[in-house]
Design a protein around this motif. Structure first.
Motif, PDB file in Angstrom:
ATOM      1  N   MET A 134       0.239 -24.991  -0.319  1.00  0.00           N
ATOM      2  CA  MET A 134       1.508 -25.734  -0.322  1.00  0.00           C
ATOM      3  C   MET A 134       2.216 -25.577   1.005  1.00  0.00           C
ATOM      4  N   TRP A 135       2.060 -24.389   1.583  1.00  0.00           N
ATOM      5  CA  TRP A 135       2.655 -24.155   2.892  1.00  0.00           C
ATOM      6  C   TRP A 135       1.971 -25.040   3.943  1.00  0.00           C
ATOM      7  N   LEU A 136       0.651 -25.181   3.808  1.00  0.00           N
ATOM      8  CA  LEU A 136      -0.099 -25.983   4.768  1.00  0.00           C
ATOM      9  C   LEU A 136       0.203 -27.474   4.622  1.00  0.00           C
ATOM     10  N   PHE A 137       0.390 -27.915   3.355  1.00  0.00           N
ATOM     11  CA  PHE A 137       0.415 -29.356   3.104  1.00  0.00           C
ATOM     12  C   PHE A 137       1.802 -29.924   2.838  1.00  0.00           C
ATOM     13  N   ASN A 138       2.863 -29.102   2.837  1.00  0.00           N
ATOM     14  CA  ASN A 138       4.176 -29.688   2.563  1.00  0.00           C
ATOM     15  C   ASN A 138       4.566 -30.629   3.697  1.00  0.00           C
ATOM     16  N   ASN A 139       5.622 -31.401   3.452  1.00  0.00           N
ATOM     17  CA  ASN A 139       5.935 -32.497   4.368  1.00  0.00           C
ATOM     18  C   ASN A 139       6.307 -32.054   5.771  1.00  0.00           C
ATOM     19  N   ASN A 140       6.525 -30.752   5.939  1.00  0.00           N
ATOM     20  CA  ASN A 140       6.775 -30.242   7.277  1.00  0.00           C
ATOM     21  C   ASN A 140       5.711 -29.186   7.613  1.00  0.00           C
ATOM     22  N   GLY A 141       4.615 -29.220   6.849  1.00  0.00           N
ATOM     23  CA  GLY A 141       3.620 -28.155   6.944  1.00  0.00           C
ATOM     24  C   GLY A 141       2.646 -28.338   8.100  1.00  0.00           C
ATOM     25  N   PHE A 142       1.793 -27.341   8.242  1.00  0.00           N
ATOM     26  CA  PHE A 142       0.856 -27.284   9.364  1.00  0.00           C
ATOM     27  C   PHE A 142      -0.047 -28.520   9.423  1.00  0.00           C
ATOM     28  N   VAL A 143      -0.680 -28.832   8.295  1.00  0.00           N
ATOM     29  CA  VAL A 143      -1.645 -29.931   8.283  1.00  0.00           C
ATOM     30  C   VAL A 143      -0.954 -31.259   8.571  1.00  0.00           C
ATOM     31  N   VAL A 144       0.213 -31.457   7.941  1.00  0.00           N
ATOM     32  CA  VAL A 144       0.932 -32.713   8.129  1.00  0.00           C
ATOM     33  C   VAL A 144       1.347 -32.879   9.591  1.00  0.00           C
ATOM     34  N   ASN A 145       1.856 -31.810  10.178  1.00  0.00           N
ATOM     35  CA  ASN A 145       2.273 -31.888  11.580  1.00  0.00           C
ATOM     36  C   ASN A 145       1.078 -32.070  12.517  1.00  0.00           C
ATOM     37  N   LEU A 146      -0.030 -31.387  12.195  1.00  0.00           N
ATOM     38  CA  LEU A 146      -1.233 -31.517  13.009  1.00  0.00           C
ATOM     39  C   LEU A 146      -1.742 -32.953  12.992  1.00  0.00           C
ATOM     40  N   LEU A 147      -1.799 -33.535  11.783  1.00  0.00           N
ATOM     41  CA  LEU A 147      -2.272 -34.910  11.656  1.00  0.00           C
ATOM     42  C   LEU A 147      -1.339 -35.864  12.393  1.00  0.00           C
ATOM     43  N   GLU A 148      -0.038 -35.541  12.367  1.00  0.00           N
ATOM     44  CA  GLU A 148       0.898 -36.416  13.066  1.00  0.00           C
ATOM     45  C   GLU A 148       0.665 -36.341  14.571  1.00  0.00           C
ATOM     46  N   ASP A 149       0.418 -35.117  15.064  1.00  0.00           N
ATOM     47  CA  ASP A 149       0.146 -34.969  16.496  1.00  0.00           C
ATOM     48  C   ASP A 149      -1.122 -35.708  16.898  1.00  0.00           C
ATOM     49  N   LEU A 150      -2.123 -35.665  16.029  1.00  0.00           N
ATOM     50  CA  LEU A 150      -3.412 -36.245  16.375  1.00  0.00           C
ATOM     51  C   LEU A 150      -3.414 -37.758  16.207  1.00  0.00           C
ATOM     52  N   THR A 151      -2.851 -38.239  15.104  1.00  0.00           N
ATOM     53  CA  THR A 151      -2.980 -39.661  14.797  1.00  0.00           C
ATOM     54  C   THR A 151      -1.667 -40.422  14.945  1.00  0.00           C
ATOM     55  N   GLY A 152      -0.573 -39.684  15.051  1.00  0.00           N
ATOM     56  CA  GLY A 152       0.720 -40.358  15.146  1.00  0.00           C
ATOM     57  C   GLY A 152       1.239 -40.816  13.798  1.00  0.00           C
ATOM     58  N   GLU A 153       0.456 -40.544  12.744  1.00  0.00           N
ATOM     59  CA  GLU A 153       0.919 -40.997  11.437  1.00  0.00           C
ATOM     60  C   GLU A 153       1.321 -39.804  10.584  1.00  0.00           C
ATOM     61  N   ARG A 154       2.403 -39.955   9.858  1.00  0.00           N
ATOM     62  CA  ARG A 154       2.899 -38.861   9.046  1.00  0.00           C
ATOM     63  C   ARG A 154       2.440 -39.076   7.615  1.00  0.00           C
ATOM     64  N   ILE A 155       1.517 -38.243   7.171  1.00  0.00           N
ATOM     65  CA  ILE A 155       1.008 -38.392   5.811  1.00  0.00           C
ATOM     66  C   ILE A 155       1.629 -37.312   4.941  1.00  0.00           C
ATOM     67  N   GLN A 156       2.306 -37.729   3.874  1.00  0.00           N
ATOM     68  CA  GLN A 156       2.915 -36.742   2.993  1.00  0.00           C
ATOM     69  C   GLN A 156       1.968 -36.494   1.828  1.00  0.00           C
ATOM     70  N   PHE A 157       1.543 -35.257   1.711  1.00  0.00           N
ATOM     71  CA  PHE A 157       0.529 -34.967   0.703  1.00  0.00           C
ATOM     72  C   PHE A 157       1.126 -34.675  -0.671  1.00  0.00           C
ATOM     73  N   LEU A 158       2.070 -33.737  -0.699  1.00  0.00           N
ATOM     74  CA  LEU A 158       2.481 -33.214  -2.008  1.00  0.00           C
ATOM     75  C   LEU A 158       3.358 -34.168  -2.794  1.00  0.00           C
ATOM     76  N   THR A 159       4.080 -35.073  -2.085  1.00  0.00           N
ATOM     77  CA  THR A 159       4.936 -35.994  -2.828  1.00  0.00           C
ATOM     78  C   THR A 159       4.264 -37.340  -3.037  1.00  0.00           C
ATOM     79  N   ASN A 160       3.095 -37.508  -2.462  1.00  0.00           N
ATOM     80  CA  ASN A 160       2.399 -38.780  -2.620  1.00  0.00           C
ATOM     81  C   ASN A 160       1.429 -38.678  -3.792  1.00  0.00           C
TER      82      ASN A 160
END
Lengths: 316, 427
Positions: A147-173
């Motif tokens: 949950m820490w990794l995937f929350n809307n401000n989490g590591f994975v979400v921020n990493l994906l945003e840096d890489l792809t420019g797109e913000r994917i929200q995992f836990l609320t989607n």
């Protein structure tokens, strides 16, 4: 007991009556001592497994208020309610999707990893130890980490945003929340099954590989045509255990949705719904009816898997 | 030899059975036997009290206050801490006919316990009931006004403002509007002047935080005849829409989902938000972990021109089947009467009696002023027996509106249908 030399020797001389008596006594005693050996386990199973199951059989035909334990017989009404409930079908869909994705994935990954580790590579003990860590971690702790990794401000979400420019929200989607739990489960069960496969691999005779190598089979072909079929009994065990575990997925779904099964029922699993019925809705009758349905589904699926994989026929 | 061996095992088996059975009867009778010895020794009775685990301060407060009670009356109180899923455990204990004599009861689940008839009616046993903040007491009454639990403490929502961040953005505390509509506009405006990673407002989006706003906008989600209603008020749609818009544009955020913080208090304390609408449970974190934050507390914003806030309260309830009803009543009255000041001071919670509030003079403490005001007009987080079903349906479906999968109207329609179908199944 007829093979018992002592009994046979006694059979030769004494009068008939006494002999029968003795034989009876002795077989009675062996039965008794056998059961007394099993008594501790039997007692536990009887008290904590069989008795509740029997009680559940009574409860699923009743409407029960958990607080007062008042109950009225309602026949199959609980089942009617369960099957007409859209949340049941949501839970059904989630759980089945979960099983279909997780069981094959974890089995295949575990098998491939085991085969790789079985080769004489360096540091394979170290790898094994590190890879086994996720299995040792408790699933609740693991869920919190994910949950820490995937929350809307989490590591994975921020990493994906840096890489792809797109913000994917995992836990609320609702389309992605379940996949986080899937990834987590695969991550934590693969090492355990890998070790099971590894022990199965040790039993495959080296000569089979030698023969295949002489016939010109490369490593991949050897894996597909020797390793995979030879591992079938182990695979059957892994698949069955995976099925049962996946159908009963609870803690991850509970923690990630805070018990609600949300967003939009996307993490509502069978067992979570059973829990909600029993404790939120205070409706033990419907909860046991659903539990029975789940048991039936697991039984059927395991039966089919058993037939398809013909686990008992391979290797004798 | 073999015979002897099997004999040995039979004996072992028999011994095991005896131990197992002995253990069982011990559990059943041990309690009462212990009770009688205590009685003869101290002239008091032993009552069991089930509580949930909480902060060290509250644990200490409870233990000390219970001790004072024991010294005063000669009764003995056994505190039993249930660490997880308190309501589930208490429910299971009632089902097993093994419920504690006295236990914490959250207002949220109180109607279910009252309706089931497992609680002792204490309407005529609690003295001086006018002294309690009435919304708190009403949370534990049934339709006919009978009382089944006594509130021990409460929390209310209030608006926390980080003054330093606000001033950096060029505003003062006086610019913060006192009405929700104005506050939303203000947050939107404020957001543009905040640095990256700082949000204008933190507000949780579960129904527990918004029931009072529903009432203020003319919606009663649990109707008189026990049905769910989310669709009868246009004003409520507008209110919910403001939450959705705030989320979409990032000026009203949820600390866990949007910021990845453990709690609203942590997010506010670490300067990730300027305004936070939260309960007074965040105060201990603000004092202990983020002592440098310069904040002020205002009352919850008015909605639709009406004062509103949510109250969360917990009471002491007594098991109807207890054999020690008199001692239990005495205990509850002590904890919510004579002993309340001691409890409130040690635990740092708000006292439920007006007289204790005055005696402790906490209303003048600026941390508490806004929260205590709320106890006069707030809405306790409770309704009827179907509130858990209804709020679960709301939380589940409102997320669809927040995700943009549905409009607010569609989501509320879906929530209403889901809740009503489930209510029907429960009947």
């Amino acid at each position: 007991m007829r093979e018992d030399p002592k009994v046979q020797r006694q059979n030769e001389n004494p009068p008939r009556k006494k002999k029968r008596n003795r034989a009876f006594n002795s077989s009675f005693q062996t039965t008794l001592s056998g059961y007394s050996f099993m008594a501790p386990a039997l007692l536990v199973i009887l008290l904590f497994t069989l008795a509740p199951i029997a009680y559940a059989f009574v409860m699923m035909f009743q409407k029960i208020d958990m607080l007062t334990m008042e109950s009225t017989f309602v026949g199959l009404d609980n089942f009617r309610k369960v099957f007409t409930d859209p949340k049941f079908w949501a839970a059904f869909e989630n759980t089945v999707t979960y099983v279909i994705v997780v069981v094959p994935t974890q089995t295949i990954i575990a098998m491939v990893l085991a085969a790789l580790l079985n080769n004489k590579m360096k540091f394979n003990r170290t790898f094994l130890s590190i890879m086994f860590l996720p299995t040792l971690t408790s699933s609740s702790a693991m869920t919190l980490i994910f949950m820490w990794l995937f929350n809307n401000n989490g590591f994975v979400v921020n990493l994906l945003e840096d890489l792809t420019g797109e913000r994917i929200q995992f836990l609320t989607n609702p389309d992605l929340a379940l996949s986080v739990i899937m990834a987590m489960n695969i991550f934590s069960t693969v090492p355990h099954f890998m070790v099971v496969f590894l022990s199965g691999l040790q039993d495959i005779p080296e000569s089979l590989y030698e023969a295949a190598a002489i016939d010109g089979a490369n490593k991949v072909k050897q894996f597909l045509h020797i390793t995979v079929p030879q591992l079938m009994p182990v695979t059957f065990y892994v698949v069955t255990m995976g099925l049962v575990g996946c159908f009963q997925i609870f803690d991850q779904a509970y923690i990630i949705s805070n018990g609600s099964g949300g967003p939009q029922n996307s993490t509502l699993t069978f067992t979570l719904y059973i829990y909600q019925l029993a404790f939120n809705s205070n409706d033990m009758g419907r909860a046991t009816a659903l539990a029975f349905t789940l048991g039936l589904i697991i039984f059927t699926v395991t039966f089919i898997v058993n037939k398809v994989m013909k686990a008992d026929e391979i290797n004798g | 030899m073999k015979k002897k061996l099997s004999l040995l095992f039979i004996m072992l088996f028999a011994a095991l059975m005896l131990v197992a059975c002995g253990g069982g009867s011990d559990d059943a009778e041990g309690g009462s036997a212990e009770g009688t010895t205590e009685e003869s020794a101290e002239g008091g009775e032993t009552i069991t009290l089930a509580v949930w685990g909480s902060s060290p301060a509250e644990t200490e407060g409870l233990e000390k206050t219970v001790q004072s009670f024991e010294e005063k009356t000669g009764h003995n109180v056994e505190i039993e801490v249930i660490t997880d899923n308190f309501v589930d455990q208490i429910t299971a204990r009632f089902a097993a006919n093994n419920a504690p004599d006295v236990f914490y009861l959250e207002a949220y689940v109180a109607p279910r316990f009252i309706e089931s008839g497992v609680l002792l009616d204490i309407t005529d046993d609690v003295p001086d009931q006018d002294d309690f903040f009435q919304p708190l007491l009403n949370a534990f009454k049934d339709d006919e006004g009978r009382l089944y639990a006594v509130p021990k403490d409460y929390s209310t929502l209030a608006t926390y403002v980080n003054v330093d961040l606000l001033e950096e953005a060029g505003y003062t505390i006086d610019d913060v509007p006192a009405d929700w509509e104005g506050l939303v506009e203000f947050s939107k405006e404020l957001q543009e002047k905040l640095p990256e990673g700082v949000h204008a407002m933190i507000f949780d989006r579960t129904m527990a935080r918004h029931l009072s706003a529903f009432y203020a906008t003319g919606l009663n989600p649990e109707t008189e005849d026990g049905k769910a209603d989310f669709t009868s008020s246009e004003d409520t749609f507008a209110y919910l829409q403001s939450l959705v818009d705030g989320q979409d544009e990032g000026y009203i955020v949820n600390p866990q989902m949007d910021l990845g913080m453990d709690s609203a208090g942590a997010a506010f304390g670490s300067g990730k938000a300027v305004i936070m609408i939260e309960g007074n449970w965040v105060l201990s974190a603000l004092h202990n972990e983020y002592p440098d934050v310069n904040y002020e507390i205002l009352e919850s914003p008015t909605v639709n021109g009406q004062k509103q806030t949510m109250i969360f309260t917990v009471g002491y309830a007594i098991n109807k089947n207890t054999e020690k009803a008199d001692a239990a009543i005495e205990f509850v009255n002590y904890m919510t009467g004579e002993g309340q000041q001691q409890w409130s001071e040690l635990s740092g919670t708000l006292p439920t009696r007006q007289s204790v509030t005055d005696a402790m003079d906490i209303a003048s403490n600026e941390d508490w002023t806004a929260h205590i005001e709320g106890a006069n007009y707030g809405t306790p987080w409770t309704s009827g027996i179907y509130l858990p079903v209804i709020s679960q349906a709301f939380d589940n479906n409102f997320q669809a509106a927040l995700n943009g999968d549905m409009t607010v109207e569609e989501a509320m329609q879906a929530a209403e249908e889901e809740a009503n179908a489930e209510i029907e199944r429960q009947q």
